[in-house]
Structure formats: structure tokens, C-alpha cells
Design a protein around this motif. Structure first.
Motif, PDB file in Angstrom:
ATOM      1  N   ARG A 137      12.334  25.759  23.380  1.00  0.00           N
ATOM      2  CA  ARG A 137      11.964  24.521  24.063  1.00  0.00           C
ATOM      3  C   ARG A 137      13.001  23.461  23.674  1.00  0.00           C
ATOM      4  N   LEU A 138      14.169  23.543  24.287  1.00  0.00           N
ATOM      5  CA  LEU A 138      15.300  22.731  23.834  1.00  0.00           C
ATOM      6  C   LEU A 138      15.117  21.243  24.165  1.00  0.00           C
ATOM      7  N   SER A 139      14.521  20.939  25.316  1.00  0.00           N
ATOM      8  CA  SER A 139      14.313  19.528  25.659  1.00  0.00           C
ATOM      9  C   SER A 139      13.368  18.867  24.664  1.00  0.00           C
ATOM     10  N   GLN A 140      12.259  19.553  24.305  1.00  0.00           N
ATOM     11  CA  GLN A 140      11.328  18.994  23.330  1.00  0.00           C
ATOM     12  C   GLN A 140      11.986  18.886  21.953  1.00  0.00           C
ATOM     13  N   ALA A 141      12.828  19.853  21.619  1.00  0.00           N
ATOM     14  CA  ALA A 141      13.548  19.767  20.350  1.00  0.00           C
ATOM     15  C   ALA A 141      14.431  18.529  20.324  1.00  0.00           C
ATOM     16  N   GLY A 142      15.041  18.211  21.473  1.00  0.00           N
ATOM     17  CA  GLY A 142      15.876  17.013  21.546  1.00  0.00           C
ATOM     18  C   GLY A 142      15.064  15.747  21.346  1.00  0.00           C
ATOM     19  N   GLU A 143      13.833  15.720  21.865  1.00  0.00           N
ATOM     20  CA  GLU A 143      12.986  14.542  21.671  1.00  0.00           C
ATOM     21  C   GLU A 143      12.649  14.348  20.192  1.00  0.00           C
ATOM     22  N   CYS A 144      12.343  15.436  19.499  1.00  0.00           N
ATOM     23  CA  CYS A 144      12.049  15.327  18.068  1.00  0.00           C
ATOM     24  C   CYS A 144      13.293  14.895  17.294  1.00  0.00           C
ATOM     25  N   LEU A 145      14.461  15.379  17.741  1.00  0.00           N
ATOM     26  CA  LEU A 145      15.702  14.973  17.089  1.00  0.00           C
ATOM     27  C   LEU A 145      15.934  13.476  17.265  1.00  0.00           C
ATOM     28  N   ASP A 196       0.845  -1.193   0.000  1.00  0.00           N
ATOM     29  CA  ASP A 196       0.000   0.000   0.000  1.00  0.00           C
ATOM     30  C   ASP A 196       0.886   1.251   0.000  1.00  0.00           C
ATOM     31  N   GLU A 197       0.814   2.014  -1.084  1.00  0.00           N
ATOM     32  CA  GLU A 197       1.656   3.200  -1.230  1.00  0.00           C
ATOM     33  C   GLU A 197       1.316   4.277  -0.204  1.00  0.00           C
ATOM     34  N   ARG A 198       0.096   4.320   0.236  1.00  0.00           N
ATOM     35  CA  ARG A 198      -0.280   5.331   1.218  1.00  0.00           C
ATOM     36  C   ARG A 198       0.510   5.165   2.519  1.00  0.00           C
ATOM     37  N   ILE A 199       0.759   3.946   2.858  1.00  0.00           N
ATOM     38  CA  ILE A 199       1.517   3.685   4.101  1.00  0.00           C
ATOM     39  C   ILE A 199       2.941   4.201   3.963  1.00  0.00           C
ATOM     40  N   TYR A 200       3.583   3.919   2.821  1.00  0.00           N
ATOM     41  CA  TYR A 200       4.966   4.365   2.612  1.00  0.00           C
ATOM     42  C   TYR A 200       5.056   5.888   2.564  1.00  0.00           C
ATOM     43  N   ALA A 201       4.062   6.485   1.941  1.00  0.00           N
ATOM     44  CA  ALA A 201       4.060   7.946   1.873  1.00  0.00           C
ATOM     45  C   ALA A 201       3.938   8.558   3.260  1.00  0.00           C
ATOM     46  N   ALA A 202       3.094   7.952   4.096  1.00  0.00           N
ATOM     47  CA  ALA A 202       2.914   8.450   5.454  1.00  0.00           C
ATOM     48  C   ALA A 202       4.199   8.284   6.275  1.00  0.00           C
ATOM     49  N   MET A 203       4.887   7.174   6.059  1.00  0.00           N
ATOM     50  CA  MET A 203       6.125   6.936   6.785  1.00  0.00           C
ATOM     51  C   MET A 203       7.203   7.932   6.362  1.00  0.00           C
ATOM     52  N   GLU A 204       7.296   8.200   5.081  1.00  0.00           N
ATOM     53  CA  GLU A 204       8.290   9.152   4.596  1.00  0.00           C
ATOM     54  C   GLU A 204       7.982  10.566   5.070  1.00  0.00           C
ATOM     55  N   ALA A 205       6.749  10.880   5.323  1.00  0.00           N
ATOM     56  CA  ALA A 205       6.374  12.227   5.767  1.00  0.00           C
ATOM     57  C   ALA A 205       6.687  12.472   7.231  1.00  0.00           C
ATOM     58  N   LEU A 206       6.926  11.379   7.988  1.00  0.00           N
ATOM     59  CA  LEU A 206       7.174  11.555   9.418  1.00  0.00           C
ATOM     60  C   LEU A 206       8.495  12.273   9.704  1.00  0.00           C
ATOM     61  N   VAL A 207       9.531  11.961   8.932  1.00  0.00           N
ATOM     62  CA  VAL A 207      10.839  12.584   9.189  1.00  0.00           C
ATOM     63  C   VAL A 207      10.786  14.098   8.959  1.00  0.00           C
ATOM     64  N   PRO A 208      10.230  14.580   7.837  1.00  0.00           N
ATOM     65  CA  PRO A 208      10.134  16.046   7.687  1.00  0.00           C
ATOM     66  C   PRO A 208       9.304  16.708   8.785  1.00  0.00           C
ATOM     67  N   ARG A 209       8.265  16.011   9.228  1.00  0.00           N
ATOM     68  CA  ARG A 209       7.445  16.594  10.292  1.00  0.00           C
ATOM     69  C   ARG A 209       8.242  16.665  11.604  1.00  0.00           C
ATOM     70  N   ALA A 210       9.037  15.645  11.881  1.00  0.00           N
ATOM     71  CA  ALA A 210       9.888  15.681  13.087  1.00  0.00           C
ATOM     72  C   ALA A 210      10.950  16.761  12.960  1.00  0.00           C
ATOM     73  N   ARG A 211      11.444  16.968  11.730  1.00  0.00           N
ATOM     74  CA  ARG A 211      12.443  18.015  11.529  1.00  0.00           C
ATOM     75  C   ARG A 211      11.833  19.388  11.802  1.00  0.00           C
ATOM     76  N   ARG A 212      10.606  19.591  11.334  1.00  0.00           N
ATOM     77  CA  ARG A 212       9.926  20.871  11.613  1.00  0.00           C
ATOM     78  C   ARG A 212       9.687  21.041  13.108  1.00  0.00           C
ATOM     79  N   CYS A 213       9.458  19.922  13.767  1.00  0.00           N
ATOM     80  CA  CYS A 213       9.271  19.958  15.223  1.00  0.00           C
ATOM     81  C   CYS A 213      10.544  20.477  15.895  1.00  0.00           C
ATOM     82  N   VAL A 214      11.706  20.001  15.427  1.00  0.00           N
ATOM     83  CA  VAL A 214      12.974  20.472  15.995  1.00  0.00           C
ATOM     84  C   VAL A 214      13.117  21.981  15.790  1.00  0.00           C
ATOM     85  N   GLU A 215      12.844  22.413  14.572  1.00  0.00           N
ATOM     86  CA  GLU A 215      12.994  23.836  14.261  1.00  0.00           C
ATOM     87  C   GLU A 215      12.046  24.680  15.105  1.00  0.00           C
ATOM     88  N   ASP A 216      10.798  24.258  15.177  1.00  0.00           N
ATOM     89  CA  ASP A 216       9.808  25.047  15.928  1.00  0.00           C
ATOM     90  C   ASP A 216      10.187  25.132  17.412  1.00  0.00           C
TER      91      ASP A 216
END
Length: 530
Positions: A449-457, A423-443
């Protein structure tokens, strides 16, 4: 004409009888016998003679002193008094007070002042015996006691000094035995660690004779030997052994001359060890965060081998065990039961009773049961896959990228992939998680919020350890932690600064700003009032 006639003695020469005319039978008339003399004058004279003789005998000394003031014994008495005042009680050359008073008595056995002088010599000898004993001069005390005894000082007066001398001589004999045994123990290398050790014996000798220079010198020598042994252990890297010996010496003689340099060396060694341990901990933490669990486990164990009470290393090992349990849960979610069992074995070997292991064991059982009932369904019409995709989206929106195991977005998508591998939808969702975590670090960094940034990292590392943006994210987040540490140092909050330093070290152990920050923290720690 004067007819007076001068008196004459006898007839005039012209009238003297002629010797030729004297008759031959003339005989001169005898005088009458004298009357008998009385006896009382003789008796009175004899009484007077006896009285004068008795008085001379009884007052012969006083008469001699009065009649002969410059005689030899008067000079001797003067010299004896001077000798007594100067403390020369007896002398081999005869100039001591005893000898001089004795010389007077030899001239005049009944000289009362000489006898009184000898009595004062005796008392002075007893006083000197007591003083010399108090000063530790036992030989001198013996000489003065012998003199006092010779001069007939009463035994009750001699007894206290004699008893004290005997006691000290007994102690001296025991002291000699202790010192000999201590010397033997030191030569045999038995410096400490028992009643027959050199240290124990010298201390016992000092307790018996606190003023013994030999015992004190021996004790100092043993302490110096212990400090040399401590230095050797420190050279061999045995910090604990060296510290134990230094503390032992310090407890006995905190002012020992060899202590300060060795304590300085020990402090430098501990600082170096602390720096090395901090670096090793940071490396192990980084390996754990990046998923290199075997490397992290070995790093923590190496630290605990040197410092068994290091709480950070112990907690790190427990976190490795929890991470292995999480890997087991994820492997079970993919129905990879062999890998899940292998990870649980590793986790149990590190921390057998960890709660994460029990949770993973329960999830493994659930996965086995689910695997036996799962049937492949058409992808388009599979409501189960759609539900999992929706759950994964909600988890990602809540920042549950990889935690908690089993309920994170990553684990939910892995479960969905196990149901529908194509199912391609599953792979697409998995690939989208890393960019979302990266945005979490930046935000979070933007919001400080350095501790939360570390968790996203950490979530990025868990999902894709090879993510190209990871080095830059690590560097930036480490710099933010370093900045916070410097800010806390400036505010005098040493504890917060140390925590920020450790966070930066765990994210980027080789960051160029860490050594200078570590030096500043150490200076602040040393300057802090104790």
C-alpha cells in the motif's frame, strides 16, 4: 511512128511573135475588177480572237501552271508549304511561309493557292499566339498576334487572345508591385504579422500568379528567415516563441527543408525542459512534504513563470496554501495567535479563496474564544486533559497522525499541552506518535500500500523533520515506487508507470534509479502509436 503531140504552154518558140513586128500602138487588155469580198469572215475572225483572248485572260493561272510547271513560283509554293508545316510562319531571312507566299503573289498577284496559303498562315499565327500565351510566353504571343493582324485575321477572332494577353499583362504589373513591396518588407524586417508583411505579400503574389518562380522563391526565403528567428529564440530559451514560429511555418509549408532539423532541436529542448521541470516539481513537492513551505512556494512559482499552464505546479501552490492554513490552525491550537495570523497572511497571498483558509480562519476565532475561558486546573484532576489524551489515542489508532488539522492526534496533543504544559503524559504521547507512524510506513510497504505508506511518511516529516530514520524510509519507499513503475511499463500501462515515477521522484528526487526509468518512459512514449 507515133503521131501523138505533147501539150505545150503557148505557141512554140518558132511561132512566137517577133517583138520587132509588134505594133507600137498595142496596149495590153486590163483584167476585170475582182468581185467585192463579204464582211462575215472578218467578223468571225475578230470574234474568235476576242474569245481566245478572254479565255487566256480568265484561265491564265491554270494555263501558266500547265504550260510552265517548273517556273519560279511553283518552287516558292513548295517551299512555303514546307515552312508552314514546320511552323516557320515568318522569318527575317525571307524563308518563312508568309514571305514565300508573298513572293509567289509578287510573281503572280492572282495566284489563288498562294492567297489560300496566306490565309492558312494567318490562322496558324493565331493558333500559335494562343499556344504561346498558354505556355506563359507573352512576348511570343504578341509577335504571333501582330502577324495574324497583319494577315487580316478578323477582329472577333483576335479579340479573345488579345483580351487574355491584356489581362495577363495587367496581372503581371500587379505582380511586380506585390513582389517589390514584399522585397522591401523583407529588407525592413517585417517578415510576418500584418497585411504589409513580406509573408503576406509573397502569398498574395502567389495567389495571383501560382507559377511565379520569383514569388515562390521569395516566400521560401521568408519562411527560412522565420525559422532562423525561431532558432535564435530557442537558443535564448524562449521555447514558446520558437514553437509559435515553427508552427506558423509548418502551417504554410510543411515540407520546408529547414523544418525537420529545427523541429528535432525543439523536441530535444522540450524534452530537456520537461526533465528539468519534472525535477523542479519533484524538489518543490519534497520541500512541501518536508514542511519547507517557503522553498516549495518559490519552486512552484518558478515553474509557473516558465509554463503558466502547468497544472501540477498550480496544484502544488494550492497545497502550500493549505499547508500554511494547517500551520495556522496548529498555532491557534497552541494559542500562538501571532504565528497563526502570519501563516494565514501567507496562505491568502497564494490562494485567497482556498477552502482550507476559510476553515483556518474559523478555527482561529474558536481558539481565541477558548483562550479567553480556559483556566488552569490541577493536572491530576483535570478531566479535560484526560479526555484529550483519549481522543489523541483514538486518532493515532485510526492513523490520523497529522490530518485533518485540528482533529489529528498531533493537534489534539498540542491542545492538551497548551492546557497542561507540564504534564508528562502529554509529552510521552507525542513522542510515541513518530514510532507509530514509522510502523505504519513499514506495514503499508509490506502490504504494497505505497500511497498510504507515503501518507504516514509525510506525518513523520510533519511531526519531526529531523527524524534519523527518514532518509532510509524515503529511499526504500522510492525504490518500491520505481519497481512498480517498471512493472507497469512491462505491462504496457504507460500512464500508471508515469504516476509511479512521479511518486518516486517526489519522495526521493535524487534516487539513482530515476534517470534510467525516465529514459525508458520516454522511449515508451515515443514508441506509442499516435
Amino acid at each position: 511512128m507515133n503521131s501523138r503531140r505533147e501539150p505545150t504552154f503557148g505557141p512554140p518558140p518558132s511561132e512566137a511573135p517577133d517583138p520587132d513586128t509588134i505594133r507600137a500602138d498595142f496596149r495590153p487588155r486590163r483584167p476585170p475588177p475582182p468581185p467585192p469580198r463579204p464582211l462575215w469572215p472578218w467578223l468571225l475572225g475578230l470574234g474568235l480572237l476576242v474569245g481566245v483572248g478572254g479565255g487566256v485572260y480568265l484561265f491564265r493561272e491554270s494555263l501558266a501552271d500547265r504550260l510552265l510547271p517548273s517556273t519560279r513560283h511553283a518552287q516558292l509554293m513548295e517551299e512555303a508549304a514546307v515552312a508552314l508545316a514546320e511552323g516557320r510562319l515568318s522569318a527575317a531571312d525571307g524563308r518563312g511561309a508568309r514571305e514565300l507566299y508573298t513572293a509567289v503573289l509578287a510573281l503572280n498577284p492572282d495566284h489563288a493557292q498562294a492567297r489560300e496559303g496566306l490565309r492558312r498562315v494567318a490562322q496558324a499565327a493565331l493558333a500559335q499566339a494562343r499556344a504561346r500565351l498558354d505556355a506563359g510566353d507573352r512576348e511570343g504571343a504578341r509577335e504571333m498576334l501582330a502577324l495574324a493582324r497583319t494577315l487580316a485575321v478578323p477582329a472577333p477572332e483576335l479579340a479573345p487572345v488579345e483580351n487574355e494577353l491584356r489581362r495577363l499583362e495587367s496581372e503581371e504589373s500587379e505582380l511586380g508591385r506585390l513582389l517589390s513591396a514584399a522585397d522591401d518588407a523583407r529588407r525592413a524586417g517585417r517578415l510576418d504579422g500584418g497585411a504589409d508583411s513580406a509573408l503576406a505579400l509573397y502569398r498574395q503574389a502567389l495567389a495571383a500568379a501560382p507559377d511565379s518562380a520569383i514569388a515562390r522563391a521569395g516566400l521560401q526565403a521568408v519562411l527560412a528567415d522565420l525559422l532562423r528567428t525561431a532558432a535564435e529564440r530557442l537558443d535564448a530559451g524562449d521555447q514558446d516563441g520558437a514553437l509559435m514560429l515553427v508552427q506558423r511555418v509548418e502551417a504554410i509549408d510543411a515540407a520546408h527543408l529547414d523544418l525537420p532539423p529545427l523541429k528535432a532541436r525543439l523536441s530535444e529542448f522540450q524534452a530537456g525542459q520537461g526533465q528539468h521541470r519534472s525535477e523542479a516539481l519533484a524538489a518543490a513537492d519534497a520541500a512541501r512534504r518536508e514542511g519547507r513551505l517557503s522553498e516549495a512556494r518559490d519552486g512552484y512559482r518558478a515553474i509557473l513563470a516558465v509554463e503558466p499552464e502547468d497544472n501540477r505546479a498550480r496544484q502544488g501552490l494550492e497545497q502550500v496554501a493549505a499547508a500554511l492554513a494547517q500551520q495556522a490552525v496548529r498555532a491557534a491550537a497552541d494559542f500562538d495567535f501571532e504565528t497563526a495570523e502570519a501563516r494565514l497572511v501567507e496562505a491568502r497571498e497564494i490562494a485567497p479563496g482556498h477552502p482550507a483558509i476559510r476553515d483556518a480562519e474559523a478555527r482561529l476565532l474558536q481558539a481565541r474564544a477558548r483562550a479567553s475561558t480556559v483556566e488552569e486546573a490541577p493536572l491530576a484532576s483535570s478531566p479535560q486533559v484526560l479526555r484529550l489524551l483519549e481522543e489523541a489515542e483514538r486518532a493515532a489508532a485510526a492513523r490520523r497522525f497529522v490530518d485533518p488539522p485540528g482533529d489529528s492526534a498531533w493537534d489534539i496533543l498540542r491542545n492538551a499541552r497548551a492546557l497542561a504544559p507540564n504534564d508528562e503524559r502529554i509529552y510521552a504521547a507525542m513522542e510515541a506518535l513518530v514510532p507509530r507512524a514509522r510502523r505504519c510506513v513499514e506495514d503499508d510497504m509490506a502490504a504494497n500500500r505505497l500511497s498510504q505508506a507515503g501518507e504516514c511518511l509525510e506525518a513523520i516529516v510533519a511531526m519531526n523533520p529531523n527524524e534519523p530514520t527518514l532518509p532510509e524510509l524515503r529511499r526504500r519507499l522510492a525504490e518500491r515506487w520505481i519497481g512498480r513503475a517498471e512493472e507497469r511499463l512491462g505491462a504496457g500501462e504507460l500512464g500508471e508507470a508515469e504516476r509511479a515515477y512521479r511518486a518516486a521522484q517526489g519522495i526521493e528526487p535524487n534516487h539513482a534509479g530515476l534517470p534510467a526509468l525516465a529514459a525508458r518512459i520516454e522511449q515508451a512514449r515515443l514508441a506509442r502509436p499516435r
